[in-house]
Design an enzyme around this catalytic site. Structure first.
Site, PDB file in Angstrom:
ATOM      1  CB  SER A 159      -0.990  -0.270   0.796  1.00  0.00           C
ATOM      2  OG  SER A 159      -1.330   1.379   1.054  1.00  0.00           O
ATOM      3  CG  PHE A 160       1.226   5.493  -2.636  1.00  0.00           C
ATOM      4  CD1 PHE A 160       2.554   5.747  -2.518  1.00  0.00           C
ATOM      5  CD2 PHE A 160      -0.248   6.167  -2.390  1.00  0.00           C
ATOM      6  CE1 PHE A 160       2.146   7.808  -2.903  1.00  0.00           C
ATOM      7  CE2 PHE A 160       0.076   7.651  -2.688  1.00  0.00           C
ATOM      8  CZ  PHE A 160       1.201   7.820  -2.584  1.00  0.00           C
ATOM      9  CE  LYS A 167      -9.286   1.775  -7.718  1.00  0.00           C
ATOM     10  NZ  LYS A 167      -8.241   2.700  -8.677  1.00  0.00           N
ATOM     11  CG  ASP A 218      -8.149   6.456  -9.180  1.00  0.00           C
ATOM     12  OD1 ASP A 218      -7.400   6.493  -8.096  1.00  0.00           O
ATOM     13  OD2 ASP A 218      -8.788   4.986  -9.077  1.00  0.00           O
ATOM     14  N   GLY A 257      -6.638  -2.614 -20.882  1.00  0.00           N
ATOM     15  CA  GLY A 257      -7.244  -3.146 -19.927  1.00  0.00           C
ATOM     16  C   GLY A 257      -8.980  -2.518 -19.829  1.00  0.00           C
ATOM     17  N   GLY A 275     -11.843  -0.805 -13.012  1.00  0.00           N
ATOM     18  CA  GLY A 275     -12.165   0.172 -12.265  1.00  0.00           C
ATOM     19  C   GLY A 275     -11.480   1.156 -12.741  1.00  0.00           C
ATOM     20  CG  LEU A 289      -3.311   3.816 -14.168  1.00  0.00           C
ATOM     21  CD1 LEU A 289      -2.947   4.584 -15.362  1.00  0.00           C
ATOM     22  CD2 LEU A 289      -4.387   3.668 -13.875  1.00  0.00           C
ATOM     23  N   GLY A 336       2.764   5.821 -11.969  1.00  0.00           N
ATOM     24  CA  GLY A 336       1.620   5.987 -11.289  1.00  0.00           C
ATOM     25  C   GLY A 336       2.035   6.761 -10.126  1.00  0.00           C
TER      26      GLY A 336
END
Length: 243
Positions: free
Chosen positions: A15-16, A64, A100, A123, A126, A202, A225
């Site tokens: 997790s960022f 999402k 986003d 892709g 979400g 991303l 990203g």
């Protein structure tokens, strides 16, 4: 009382968001904490909501879109996009937002030039919906590329020299190349990439994916990203704390 914020997702040890917000809280001396809610299935969200004193949530892959049915309201932009990555707790209401698209827009703007009229979005999850919304706001037409294309989408084996030359912006919204599977990359004909192209991934871990390396070898401008994540996180904080 300490305010709790967190991230909903699956397999999110990397997790960022937790790193970004924990550092922010410490630096600004805020009585807040941030934790990961790693859910095996979206149904487990009910337990999180009833057991924790939460002030706001981020949402990441793969929830999402699935999270929307658990919310009371959607911000107009999130409704338009069809994906949520920020949840605001407003008294007893859960309101879904999308930051986003904002993060992507702000990080893409410095890379844009007059030759960019069309984009390929690799892709269809979400995240790709927010990218599509952003591009439409920037007056850049786009086409989705999918392994299992629906109507109005392209398959990877349709991508030829003419298409790559026509679509000067290529955005990777797939997980291909994410740590630890760093040798993976989207299967596009990189030999037709030029210095007029912009390749945007991303993914931020690793900082330079094979997708970006292959673009750079052909002289294209590239971006990962990370800046998008910083912008969307800043926007999430605004959303949680707006009156």
């Amino acid at each position: 009382m300490t305010k709790i914020y967190g991230l909903l997702g699956r397999d999110i040890g990397y997790s960022f968001s937790r790193g970004f917000f924990s550092e922010k809280f410490e630096k600004e001396h805020l009585d807040c904490s941030y934790q990961n809610f790693d859910l095996k299935q979206i149904e487990d969200l009910k337990d999180v909501l009833t057991s924790s004193n939460i002030s706001g949530l981020n949402v990441t892959i793969p929830y999402k879109e699935d999270v929307i049915s658990y919310l009371d309201e959607l911000d107009p932009v999130a409704k338009n996009i069809g994906a949520v990555n920020v949840i605001r707790f407003d008294n007893d209401k859960l309101i879904g937002y999308n930051s986003d698209y904002y993060g992507f827009t702000e990080s893409l703007k410095p890379l844009l030039h007059s030759n960019i009229k069309k984009a390929l979005i690799l892709g269809t999850g979400g995240a790709s919906k927010a990218i599509a919304y952003s591009l439409s706001q920037l007056d850049i037409s786009y086409t989705f590329v999918s392994r299992n294309p629906d109507f109005n989408e392209m398959s990877y084996n349709q991508l030829d020299e003419d298409i790559i030359r026509e679509f000067k912006l290529i955005v990777n919204c797939t997980p291909l190349g994410t740590h630890p599977n760093v040798d993976n990359y989207p299967n596009i004909p990189y030999e037709y990439i030029t210095k007029d192209h912009v390749l945007f991934d991303l993914i931020y871990n690793p900082s330079e994916t094979v997708f970006l390396k292959k673009g750079k070898e052909k002289g294209a401008q590239t971006a990962n990203g990370l800046q998008m994540l910083i912008f969307q996180a800043q926007k999430a904080w605004e959303i949680w704390n707006s009156l």
